[in-house]
Write a protein that holds these residues in place. Structure first.
Motif, mmCIF file in Angstrom:
data_model
loop_
_atom_site.group_PDB
_atom_site.id
_atom_site.type_symbol
_atom_site.label_atom_id
_atom_site.label_comp_id
_atom_site.label_asym_id
_atom_site.label_seq_id
_atom_site.Cartn_x
_atom_site.Cartn_y
_atom_site.Cartn_z
ATOM 1 N N LEU A 1 -5.411 7.846 9.780
ATOM 2 C CA LEU A 1 -6.537 6.910 9.666
ATOM 3 C C LEU A 1 -6.147 5.611 8.983
ATOM 4 C CD1 LEU A 1 -9.571 9.187 8.758
ATOM 5 C CD2 LEU A 1 -8.905 8.269 10.977
ATOM 6 N N ASN A 2 -5.256 5.702 7.959
ATOM 7 C CA ASN A 2 -4.941 4.470 7.234
ATOM 8 C C ASN A 2 -4.212 3.472 8.128
ATOM 9 O OD1 ASN A 2 -1.987 4.210 6.484
ATOM 10 N ND2 ASN A 2 -2.350 6.290 5.741
ATOM 11 N N VAL B 1 -5.209 20.596 5.739
ATOM 12 C CA VAL B 1 -4.387 21.112 4.651
ATOM 13 C C VAL B 1 -5.155 22.013 3.694
ATOM 14 C CG1 VAL B 1 -4.758 19.126 3.148
ATOM 15 C CG2 VAL B 1 -2.631 20.396 2.968
ATOM 16 N N ASP C 1 4.980 17.758 4.631
ATOM 17 C CA ASP C 1 3.920 17.059 3.892
ATOM 18 C C ASP C 1 2.777 16.619 4.799
ATOM 19 O OD1 ASP C 1 5.493 17.386 1.679
ATOM 20 O OD2 ASP C 1 6.233 15.333 1.631
ATOM 21 N N LEU C 2 2.291 17.546 5.623
ATOM 22 C CA LEU C 2 1.205 17.209 6.545
ATOM 23 C C LEU C 2 -0.149 17.341 5.858
ATOM 24 C CD1 LEU C 2 2.395 19.319 9.622
ATOM 25 C CD2 LEU C 2 2.865 16.909 9.174
ATOM 26 N N VAL C 3 -1.145 16.607 6.321
ATOM 27 C CA VAL C 3 -2.521 16.836 5.872
ATOM 28 C C VAL C 3 -3.372 17.401 7.008
ATOM 29 C CG1 VAL C 3 -2.683 15.247 3.940
ATOM 30 C CG2 VAL C 3 -3.050 14.412 6.254
ATOM 31 N N LEU D 1 -11.382 7.747 3.965
ATOM 32 C CA LEU D 1 -11.123 6.741 5.009
ATOM 33 C C LEU D 1 -12.004 6.934 6.231
ATOM 34 C CD1 LEU D 1 -7.237 6.347 5.003
ATOM 35 C CD2 LEU D 1 -8.956 4.911 3.918
ATOM 36 N N VAL E 1 -2.356 15.676 -1.908
ATOM 37 C CA VAL E 1 -2.297 17.124 -1.739
ATOM 38 C C VAL E 1 -0.876 17.632 -1.474
ATOM 39 C CG1 VAL E 1 -2.834 17.082 0.721
ATOM 40 C CG2 VAL E 1 -3.477 19.064 -0.636
ATOM 41 N N ASP E 2 -0.017 16.816 -0.860
ATOM 42 C CA ASP E 2 1.350 17.304 -0.590
ATOM 43 C C ASP E 2 2.071 17.656 -1.894
ATOM 44 O OD1 ASP E 2 3.157 14.242 -0.273
ATOM 45 O OD2 ASP E 2 1.089 14.477 -0.845
ATOM 46 N N PHE F 1 -11.553 14.385 8.222
ATOM 47 C CA PHE F 1 -10.340 14.340 9.045
ATOM 48 C C PHE F 1 -9.482 13.180 8.592
ATOM 49 C CE2 PHE F 1 -11.645 10.850 11.880
ATOM 50 C CZ PHE F 1 -13.015 10.864 11.700
ATOM 51 N N TYR F 2 -8.212 13.277 8.863
ATOM 52 C CA TYR F 2 -7.238 12.343 8.291
ATOM 53 C C TYR F 2 -6.366 11.717 9.369
ATOM 54 C CZ TYR F 2 -8.890 15.662 4.923
ATOM 55 O OH TYR F 2 -9.724 16.469 4.206
ATOM 56 N N VAL G 1 -7.948 16.238 -0.833
ATOM 57 C CA VAL G 1 -6.681 15.768 -0.265
ATOM 58 C C VAL G 1 -6.047 14.704 -1.156
ATOM 59 C CG1 VAL G 1 -6.971 16.358 2.155
ATOM 60 C CG2 VAL G 1 -7.906 14.214 1.272
ATOM 61 N N LEU H 1 0.839 -1.201 0.000
ATOM 62 C CA LEU H 1 0.000 0.000 0.000
ATOM 63 C C LEU H 1 0.873 1.250 0.000
ATOM 64 C CD1 LEU H 1 -2.702 -0.992 2.639
ATOM 65 C CD2 LEU H 1 -2.778 -1.245 0.159
ATOM 66 N N PRO H 2 0.342 2.376 -0.452
ATOM 67 C CA PRO H 2 1.130 3.613 -0.390
ATOM 68 C C PRO H 2 1.409 3.997 1.066
ATOM 69 C CG PRO H 2 -1.120 4.051 -1.195
ATOM 70 C CD PRO H 2 -0.987 2.578 -1.053
ATOM 71 N N ASP H 3 2.440 4.823 1.283
ATOM 72 C CA ASP H 3 2.763 5.233 2.652
ATOM 73 C C ASP H 3 1.606 5.996 3.288
ATOM 74 O OD1 ASP H 3 5.195 4.125 2.263
ATOM 75 O OD2 ASP H 3 6.217 6.019 1.796
ATOM 76 N N ASP H 4 1.052 6.915 2.520
ATOM 77 C CA ASP H 4 -0.044 7.727 3.036
ATOM 78 C C ASP H 4 -1.170 7.731 2.029
ATOM 79 O OD1 ASP H 4 1.262 8.845 5.420
ATOM 80 O OD2 ASP H 4 2.592 9.767 3.938
ATOM 81 N N PHE H 5 -2.386 7.550 2.495
ATOM 82 C CA PHE H 5 -3.534 7.732 1.605
ATOM 83 C C PHE H 5 -4.740 8.120 2.435
ATOM 84 C CE2 PHE H 5 -5.629 3.639 2.436
ATOM 85 C CZ PHE H 5 -4.582 2.898 2.946
ATOM 86 N N TYR H 6 -5.682 8.790 1.803
ATOM 87 C CA TYR H 6 -6.799 9.405 2.521
ATOM 88 C C TYR H 6 -8.139 8.989 1.950
ATOM 89 C CZ TYR H 6 -2.513 11.922 3.086
ATOM 90 O OH TYR H 6 -1.193 12.205 3.286
ATOM 91 N N LEU I 1 -6.867 1.825 10.291
ATOM 92 C CA LEU I 1 -7.626 0.852 9.512
ATOM 93 C C LEU I 1 -6.871 -0.442 9.321
ATOM 94 C CD1 LEU I 1 -9.322 2.843 6.653
ATOM 95 C CD2 LEU I 1 -10.384 1.045 8.005
ATOM 96 N N ARG I 2 -5.548 -0.313 9.223
ATOM 97 C CA ARG I 2 -4.747 -1.496 8.941
ATOM 98 C C ARG I 2 -4.399 -2.284 10.193
ATOM 99 N NH1 ARG I 2 -0.127 0.367 4.700
ATOM 100 N NH2 ARG I 2 -0.811 2.504 4.773
#
Lengths: 467, 467
Positions: free
Chosen positions: B207-208, B266, B247-249, A207, A266-267, B188-189, A249, A184-189, B211-212
């Motif tokens: 959140l990801n 963000v 690279d914050l959200v 999410l 978004v980054d 929210f993330y 995002v 999975l990607p490092d970050d996803f929303y 979830l994991r």
């Protein structure tokens, strides 16, 4: 008393938090510089190890070339790959040259594809080939696909890693899939939803919505159908506008056949917004992109061409003055006052121009808006022209004891400020329509116009009324 | 054949997707304008209903004041509250005036607190009080707390709605809590983790990651301790830099006692980045903020003061010329050539200035970097000065058949470009150190310097060598 102490203790703690936020502390930079100068490789590595990768990038950018290269050399084996995408293009090129192809290959393999593409796109094709030969085939394919999209397109910006699920799944199945999946990607929303048959993109789910839904709920019940889809060929400036306008995002990227091929987060868009804003600002001064990190020779070379254009236009304005050489010989006050008219026109025009260029970049012009904008700018030019005509007319007639001179400069001032408003409001549109970047060419065209009109009206009127 | 048809059909579909992405279509604007002119209130509402709230905001911004007010009047009961935060400040003020306080109160109650604060901060205290009296006490308290923070601070930017959990909870407990809770933010993330005893912020979880993770896992095992915390008093430009660099959200906001009081996401930071970039661009031309949506009187008034400052400096330059009036009377070629020297200095200086102002805004200057930057800019000025000295020297001696004149303008050119580099590199730093915004004051100071030095060196040298 106890309360006071605890408050001050908290305050102190808080200050530390704030200080640590600002990332790289000057003391660290100084310590690294000292260590490099003394050749203490181990100490350099020790100083850099605890830093956030953004701060390492910051550190490298702040060091002069020779020290930077030394630091990279010392840390070639321990450098966090995430540092590379954070570097300014120019600095990154230098750093990549110092690292061995094998090391670069290992570094980009550890990055998301969008970052890997960003790192490698500064390289020429030979150096790129050498590195790609050392990258795992899967990563290599992703990177090459990314590089196959045109520069500044959504395809370059996107990462290949994303989470896509089939619409017939339940929330529980999606969660289990994510818990088991390792790639999975490092970050996803958001997770994207595709049709089980056609594989086309049909929706997305943030999410937080997934988390708040019961395991038995079907994905197609909670998914959003009305999603913002980015074609891979879309220009990054348009992508940025979509993210900005819709508060996104992340967004899915599709190919020509509407198949999901990637995700933009978004980054990356924030970086694009910064880049585009910087470009607009720089171009107005005739700099293609910030030359802050370039060396002196390169900076001189790049700025030379713009100054060359400016020299030509300045000589054009001088030729206009030369036409009126006899008038100036008889009334030297004209030579003294003429820069005022030109300067006011140039400044008033630049104000209008800046607003127009920014509005074009931000897509603020709707139908019919352009003509209203031009009308408004001409009115503003007339109003301010009239106000400053009275002021400079009065000053000039008092200074040189010549009322006709005062009237002449007053009329020239009004004419030049009206023309400045008209031209500065129109030129960016015409350039934009002709496919020329208004930010680059507008300024030089405008100042030529305001100089020529300023000298022409002032010296022309003076020749008619004063001789 | 079948394949060709299906490809073209796909392509068509895709184009529709792309077209719909660009939001507001010109045809819609034209239709709305027609409907308003004909007084068709029902038709206006019908046209606006299917639009995304961003596009409604876009539409309102694009209409002239009178039509816009009519549209708002027609739609006062059906207007999506989300439209209000999307509007430009000036336009929003007008729209709020047309709506009744009761309607504004209902609208802001439906918004997240950060948006509500953004909408209301344009109002004067009387209008604000009238609206807040009609808002539910809970919302009112949140809004007033938001407004109590200084403008452009993290406290203004944050929303009060966020998800905070205690570190001793398990993943399952957190998920159950979110499923049951009704008062969560729209988007929210990350969720934030607080200590059960001290209530202090101790970590966060994307959140990801939540979830994991399996339901039985404890929050404090998977949470990130090394989080970026924003003090409520932090300036929004510093907030933007943190989001950009890391690279914050989303990020938690804390008060003086390190208690979690809000969350910044963000999308708000993107708005700040746009705003700050726009301000930097505008300020360099002496415009406080974009006046694109302002009426003509207000625009004239705002630009007048900057042009007034420019008039004073232009008169200063004229006084320098006046000192050399006798020289000009004898050698009229000086009047013809002198704008060239001043113009080249001004343009070269503006290039340096733009880079310096941008680098200061982006916090690109590290320790020792400033002096290296100044040295580099002086070198660039010297190099380009020497190159252009040769060119303009040759042109001038050929044009006027006077070699000494050529030498004089060549020397003046070098001196002015070196001084332009030196001053343009130093002025922004000095202003920044003295707490004056370099973007606002730098340009006017710089052009004064380059004009005065340009005229002084050229006419001064001419007086010495030509008379």
């Amino acid at each position: 008393m106890a309360d006071t102490i605890s408050k001050s203790a908290r305050k102190k703690k808080n200050n530390n938090v704030a200080a640590s936020l600002y990332g790289l502390r000057p003391a660290v930079v100084v310590a690294v510089v000292d260590a490099v100068r003394q050749g203490h490789a181990e100490r350099v590595r020790h100083l850099i190890r605890p830093l956030h990768y953004c701060d390492v990038a910051d550190l490298l950018e702040r060091l002069p070339s020779d020290l930077r290269n030394q630091v990279v050399d010392y840390c070639r084996k321990t450098l966090d790959p995430e540092v590379l995408p954070e570097l300014d293009d120019g600095v990154r090129g230098e750093v990549l040259e110092i690292l061995e192809p094998k090391q670069v290959a290992a570094a980009v393999s550890g990055l998301n594809t969008d970052d890997a593409v960003e790192v490698l796109e500064v390289l020429d094709s030979d150096a790129l080939e050498e590195i790609l030969n050392k990258v795992e085939p899967v990563d290599r394919q992703f990177i090459e696909e990314g590089l196959s999209h045109p520069p500044d397109s959504a395809g370059r910006l996107m990462e290949r890693e994303f989470v896509a699920v089939v619409q017939s799944w339940t929330v529980g199945e999606v969660i289990d899939y994510m818990r088991e999946s390792t790639n999975l990607p490092d970050d996803f929303y958001d997770i994207f939803v595709i049709d089980g048959q056609s594989r086309e993109l049909v929706g997305s789910i943030p999410l937080n919505k997934l988390l708040r839904s019961r395991r038995a709920v079907r994905i197609n019940v909670i998914m959003k159908n009305d999603i913002t889809i980015i074609p891979a060929a879309m220009d990054q400036e348009d992508v940025a506008n979509l993210f900005r306008d819709r508060d996104l995002v992340s967004a899915p990227v599709v190919d020509d056949a509407n198949r999901l091929v990637g995700m933009i987060t978004v980054d990356d868009v924030v970086d694009v917004i910064d880049e585009e804003a910087e470009e607009d600002l720089m171009k107005l001064s005739g700099i293609r992109k910030t030359d802050f990190y370039q060396d002196m020779i390169e900076t001189t070379r790049r700025r030379f061409s713009w100054l060359g254009v400016n020299l030509i236009t300045a000589i054009g304005a001088s030729i206009v003055i030369a036409v009126f050489a006899e008038t100036i010989e008889q009334v030297v006050a004209l030579a003294i006052l003429m820069p005022i008219v030109a300067s006011m026109g140039g400044n008033a025009g630049t104000q209008t121009l800046t607003v127009a260029v920014r509005a074009i970049a931000m897509r603020d012009f709707g139908p019919g808006k352009a003509s209203r904008f031009i009308l408004k700018e001409v009115s503003v030019g007339l109003a301010n022209g009239a106000l400053f005509a009275v002021i400079i007319g009065a000053i000039s007639s008092l200074w040189f004891g010549d009322h006709i001179l005062g009237v002449v400069i007053a009329i020239a001032m009004v004419l030049n400020l009206v023309m400045a408003g008209l031209c500065a409001a129109m030129v960016p549109f015409l350039l934009d329509r002709w496919g020329i970047d208004p930010a680059v060419a507008s300024t030089v065209i405008l100042t030529t116009i305001t100089d020529v009109i300023g000298f022409l009206t002032f010296l022309g009127l003076a020749t008619v009324f004063l001789l």
